[in-house]
Enzyme design. Structure first.
Site, PDB file in Angstrom:
ATOM      1  N   LYS A   9       0.830  -1.203   0.000  1.00  0.00           N
ATOM      2  CA  LYS A   9       0.000   0.000   0.000  1.00  0.00           C
ATOM      3  C   LYS A   9       0.872   1.264   0.000  1.00  0.00           C
ATOM      4  O   LYS A   9       2.087   1.190   0.229  1.00  0.00           O
ATOM      5  CB  LYS A   9      -0.913  -0.023   1.224  1.00  0.00           C
ATOM      6  N   PHE A  57     -15.824   3.421   7.056  1.00  0.00           N
ATOM      7  CA  PHE A  57     -14.421   3.711   6.742  1.00  0.00           C
ATOM      8  C   PHE A  57     -14.114   3.671   5.247  1.00  0.00           C
ATOM      9  O   PHE A  57     -12.995   3.989   4.830  1.00  0.00           O
ATOM     10  CB  PHE A  57     -13.484   2.748   7.491  1.00  0.00           C
ATOM     11  N   ARG A  85      -0.691 -14.678   3.755  1.00  0.00           N
ATOM     12  CA  ARG A  85      -1.392 -14.143   4.924  1.00  0.00           C
ATOM     13  C   ARG A  85      -0.530 -14.321   6.175  1.00  0.00           C
ATOM     14  O   ARG A  85      -0.514 -13.458   7.045  1.00  0.00           O
ATOM     15  CB  ARG A  85      -2.751 -14.805   5.080  1.00  0.00           C
ATOM     16  N   THR A  91      -4.387  -8.324  10.391  1.00  0.00           N
ATOM     17  CA  THR A  91      -4.753  -7.030   9.812  1.00  0.00           C
ATOM     18  C   THR A  91      -4.457  -5.878  10.763  1.00  0.00           C
ATOM     19  O   THR A  91      -3.911  -4.853  10.360  1.00  0.00           O
ATOM     20  CB  THR A  91      -6.245  -7.029   9.428  1.00  0.00           C
ATOM     21  N   ARG A 102       3.350  -6.855   9.084  1.00  0.00           N
ATOM     22  CA  ARG A 102       2.582  -5.895   9.890  1.00  0.00           C
ATOM     23  C   ARG A 102       3.097  -5.814  11.325  1.00  0.00           C
ATOM     24  O   ARG A 102       3.104  -4.736  11.922  1.00  0.00           O
ATOM     25  CB  ARG A 102       1.108  -6.258   9.855  1.00  0.00           C
ATOM     26  N   ASN A 112      -1.636  -0.305   7.343  1.00  0.00           N
ATOM     27  CA  ASN A 112      -1.028  -1.588   7.697  1.00  0.00           C
ATOM     28  C   ASN A 112      -0.138  -2.169   6.602  1.00  0.00           C
ATOM     29  O   ASN A 112       0.090  -3.359   6.539  1.00  0.00           O
ATOM     30  CB  ASN A 112      -2.081  -2.584   8.167  1.00  0.00           C
ATOM     31  N   HIS A 115      -1.548  -5.656   1.605  1.00  0.00           N
ATOM     32  CA  HIS A 115      -2.807  -6.386   1.447  1.00  0.00           C
ATOM     33  C   HIS A 115      -2.499  -7.694   0.736  1.00  0.00           C
ATOM     34  O   HIS A 115      -1.646  -7.736  -0.148  1.00  0.00           O
ATOM     35  CB  HIS A 115      -3.790  -5.579   0.587  1.00  0.00           C
TER      36      HIS A 115
END
Length: 149
Positions: A9, A57, A85, A91, A102, A112, A115
């Site tokens: 991100k 959000f 993952r 998350t 993370r 975070n 993704h």
């Protein structure tokens, strides 16, 4: 082999974490078969996060994802979805274990860093949103014979 969609991100790009994240992916035996850095359009962000459209959000999420460049990848390997993952961690960074992306780098649930698709269906949908079939490569790692039974 299974494929999944991964995005570094804008906060991860701006903090110089792209190389670190790619390194962690490759060290786990996964391979990157497509990669692009770009600023995701508002329409693409809304399509990608459509399951969150009714949530309060959502506007902030779309604004954040379109705020700067991100790096989109198709990652391939045995159990790629589950492995990615695990590499990323929970998350919410408060719940993310040390040693995960993370756990080591995320500052906030809204920032975070990364993704990854959470299911085969999500992976197929997200890959199709961000890449054409012709943009996804096909190659073998020299160590694949050692990595997989």
């Amino acid at each position: 082999m299974e494929q999944t969609y991964v995005m570094v991100k804008p906060d991860g790009v701006q903090r110089g974490l792209v190389g670190e994240i790619i390194s962690r992916i490759e060290k786990r035996g996964l391979k990157i078969v497509a990669l692009r850095m770009n600023v995701i359009s508002e329409a693409t962000a809304k399509e990608h996060y459509s399951e969150h459209a009714a949530k309060p959000f959502f506007p902030g999420l779309v604004g954040f994802i379109t705020s700067g460049p991100s790096v989109s990848m198709v990652v391939e390997g045995k159990d790629a979805i589950r492995v990615m993952r695990a590499i990323n961690g929970a998350t919410n960074p408060v719940d993310a274990a040390p040693g995960t992306v993370r756990g080591d780098f995320a500052l906030d649930v809204g920032r975070n860093v990364v993704h990854a698709s959470d299911s085969p269906e999500a992976a197929a949908r997200e890959i199709a949103i961000h890449f054409k079939d012709s943009e996804i490569g096909n190659y073998s790692r020299i160590d694949e014979v050692c990595l997989y039974e």
